[in-house]
Design a protein around this motif. Structure first.
Motif, short mmCIF file in Angstrom:
data_model
loop_
_atom_site.label_atom_id
_atom_site.label_comp_id
_atom_site.label_asym_id
_atom_site.label_seq_id
_atom_site.Cartn_x
_atom_site.Cartn_y
_atom_site.Cartn_z
N ASP A 33 0.80 -1.23 0.00
CA ASP A 33 0.00 0.00 0.00
C ASP A 33 0.83 1.28 0.00
O ASP A 33 0.48 2.24 -0.66
CB ASP A 33 -0.95 0.02 1.20
CG ASP A 33 -2.39 0.28 0.78
OD1 ASP A 33 -2.63 0.62 -0.39
OD2 ASP A 33 -3.27 0.12 1.63
N HIS A 34 1.93 1.33 0.73
CA HIS A 34 2.66 2.59 0.87
C HIS A 34 4.13 2.48 0.49
O HIS A 34 4.95 3.27 0.96
CB HIS A 34 2.52 3.11 2.31
CG HIS A 34 1.09 3.36 2.68
ND1 HIS A 34 0.37 4.41 2.16
CD2 HIS A 34 0.24 2.69 3.48
CE1 HIS A 34 -0.85 4.39 2.64
NE2 HIS A 34 -0.96 3.33 3.43
N SER B 64 -5.97 1.07 -3.52
CA SER B 64 -5.89 0.31 -2.27
C SER B 64 -6.95 -0.79 -2.25
O SER B 64 -8.10 -0.58 -2.63
CB SER B 64 -6.08 1.24 -1.08
OG SER B 64 -6.02 0.48 0.11
N ARG C 31 -2.11 -2.53 -2.81
CA ARG C 31 -2.84 -1.78 -3.83
C ARG C 31 -2.63 -2.49 -5.15
O ARG C 31 -1.59 -3.16 -5.35
CB ARG C 31 -2.38 -0.33 -3.88
CG ARG C 31 -0.89 -0.16 -4.07
CD ARG C 31 -0.52 1.29 -3.98
NE ARG C 31 0.90 1.44 -3.70
CZ ARG C 31 1.50 2.60 -3.58
NH1 ARG C 31 0.82 3.71 -3.73
NH2 ARG C 31 2.77 2.67 -3.33
#
Length: 91
Positions: free
Chosen positions: A19-20, A44, A50
């Motif tokens: 995700d990040h 996401s 994601r």
């Protein structure tokens, strides 16, 4: 990571990243979307990843890369192969 689902005449390929990592928006760009960063942004999934899914012809090969914020281009370590600059996927 790449997830695949074979259909009768197409292959659904899902491009998955944490995700990040990296921070900010990320898109998958390749010959299948004319290297257009707006065509397939990763969204996401609520499970810490994601992803975006692309429908491709079966029995074909495609070049792709990821494009993150700040013009940061990177490859997928889980791709089927690499051609020097790009990741490659074979459906």
């Amino acid at each position: 990571m790449l997830e695949r689902k074979q259909l009768r005449t197409r292959a659904q390929v899902t491009f998955v990243l944490p995700d990040h990592t990296p921070d900010g928006p990320v898109s998958v760009v390749g010959d299948f979307n004319h290297w257009n960063p707006a065509a397939h942004p990763l969204e996401s999934r609520g499970d810490g990843t994601r992803a975006t899914t692309v429908s491709l012809p079966r029995h074909s090969a495609h070049s792709f890369r990821y494009l993150a914020a700040g013009d940061y281009w990177f490859n997928d370590d889980t791709a089927d192969s690499h051609d020097g600059t790009n990741s490659r996927i074979h459906t």
